[in-house]
Motif scaffolding. Structure first.
Motif, short mmCIF file in Angstrom:
data_model
loop_
_atom_site.label_atom_id
_atom_site.label_comp_id
_atom_site.label_asym_id
_atom_site.label_seq_id
_atom_site.Cartn_x
_atom_site.Cartn_y
_atom_site.Cartn_z
N GLY A 46 0.80 -1.23 0.00
CA GLY A 46 0.00 0.00 0.00
C GLY A 46 0.82 1.27 0.00
O GLY A 46 0.49 2.22 -0.70
N ILE A 47 1.90 1.32 0.78
CA ILE A 47 2.68 2.55 0.87
C ILE A 47 3.33 2.89 -0.48
O ILE A 47 3.17 4.00 -0.97
CB ILE A 47 3.71 2.46 2.01
CG1 ILE A 47 2.99 2.53 3.36
CG2 ILE A 47 4.74 3.58 1.91
CD1 ILE A 47 3.86 2.33 4.56
N PRO A 48 4.05 1.95 -1.13
CA PRO A 48 4.60 2.30 -2.45
C PRO A 48 3.50 2.64 -3.47
O PRO A 48 3.67 3.55 -4.28
CB PRO A 48 5.37 1.05 -2.87
CG PRO A 48 5.65 0.33 -1.61
CD PRO A 48 4.51 0.65 -0.69
N ALA A 49 2.38 1.93 -3.42
CA ALA A 49 1.30 2.21 -4.37
C ALA A 49 0.73 3.61 -4.13
O ALA A 49 0.48 4.36 -5.07
CB ALA A 49 0.20 1.16 -4.25
N GLY A 50 0.55 3.96 -2.86
CA GLY A 50 0.07 5.31 -2.53
C GLY A 50 1.05 6.37 -2.99
O GLY A 50 0.65 7.41 -3.53
N TYR A 51 2.33 6.10 -2.79
CA TYR A 51 3.35 7.05 -3.24
C TYR A 51 3.29 7.23 -4.75
O TYR A 51 3.38 8.35 -5.26
CB TYR A 51 4.74 6.56 -2.83
CG TYR A 51 5.86 7.39 -3.39
CD1 TYR A 51 6.18 8.63 -2.83
CD2 TYR A 51 6.58 6.97 -4.50
CE1 TYR A 51 7.19 9.41 -3.36
CE2 TYR A 51 7.59 7.74 -5.03
CZ TYR A 51 7.89 8.96 -4.46
OH TYR A 51 8.88 9.73 -4.98
N LEU A 52 3.14 6.13 -5.48
CA LEU A 52 3.05 6.21 -6.95
C LEU A 52 1.84 7.01 -7.39
O LEU A 52 1.91 7.81 -8.32
CB LEU A 52 3.01 4.80 -7.56
CG LEU A 52 4.32 4.03 -7.53
CD1 LEU A 52 4.10 2.61 -8.01
CD2 LEU A 52 5.36 4.72 -8.38
N VAL A 53 0.70 6.83 -6.72
CA VAL A 53 -0.52 7.56 -7.07
C VAL A 53 -0.31 9.06 -6.84
O VAL A 53 -0.63 9.89 -7.69
CB VAL A 53 -1.73 7.04 -6.27
CG1 VAL A 53 -2.92 7.96 -6.39
CG2 VAL A 53 -2.10 5.64 -6.74
#
Length: 198
Positions: A46-53
């Motif tokens: 979730g954290i890397p995905a949120g950062y990418l978004v």
């Protein structure tokens, strides 16, 4: 007489014994372990995905700002950013007014068109920081080409006290064409086109 046959029995294997020190996991402990594993997986994904978004959103907004800026027709009544002024080496003197700019860019060249009015001292400071001097301004010379003047919407009419200079620098630094309206020497109007090849 034949000797009696001996029967060989297969060796009995001993069954593995559960370790005495490890108790079977109770249901509550198993649920807690699975929940903790799920939380760790969610955080790792979730954290890397949120950062990418978030990063994609910021990049998209930045692209829209640049697109909006470059699609603006003609000069914008505003100061170019400090970064633009540094890249194109256009040191607009502090206190200048009537500042406007326009930037064009393609795969081959980028240009920054700038106009402003300043004082006689401000003109001297601008020329010095640009790498030239007032003595380099040739009377009657218009250094901004017709094509660039058309793009910026400038008209260099006769009957005006024009003076111009060209600042050439070692590549990849930009070349700057400077044309100054000295009709009122106390408040010169500067027109500059800085061209760089990325």
């Amino acid at each position: 007489m034949t000797p009696p046959q001996q029967t060989v029995l297969p060796q009995q294997s001993t069954l593995p014994r559960p370790p005495q020190d490890k108790l079977p996991e109770d249901r509550r402990h198993m649920i807690r372990r699975r929940w903790l594993t799920a939380v760790i997986i969610v955080l790792l994904v979730g954290i890397p995905a949120g950062y990418l978004v978030i990063s994609a959103g910021q990049s998209r907004d930045s692209g829209r700002d640049k697109e909006r800026e470059s699609s603006a027709a003609g000069l914008q009544d505003n100061w170019p950013s400090l970064m633009k002024r540094r890249v194109f080496e256009i040191p607009i003197p502090s206190g200048a007014w009537g500042v406007a700019y326009y930037e064009t860019s393609n795969w081959k060249t980028s240009r920054l068109y700038v106009q402003f009015t300043t004082t006689a001292g401000g003109l001297d400071a601008f020329l010095a920081e640009s790498g030239t001097a007032r003595s380099a301004l040739a009377p009657g010379r218009i250094t901004v080409g017709e094509r660039d003047a058309d793009i910026a919407g400038w008209t260099f009419a006769p009957g005006v006290t024009w003076a111009g200079a060209v600042v050439t620098r070692e590549e990849p630094r930009p070349r700057t064409d400077i044309t100054v309206d000295l009709t009122d020497p106390a408040f010169p109007r500067v027109y500059a086109v800085s061209t760089t090849s990325p």
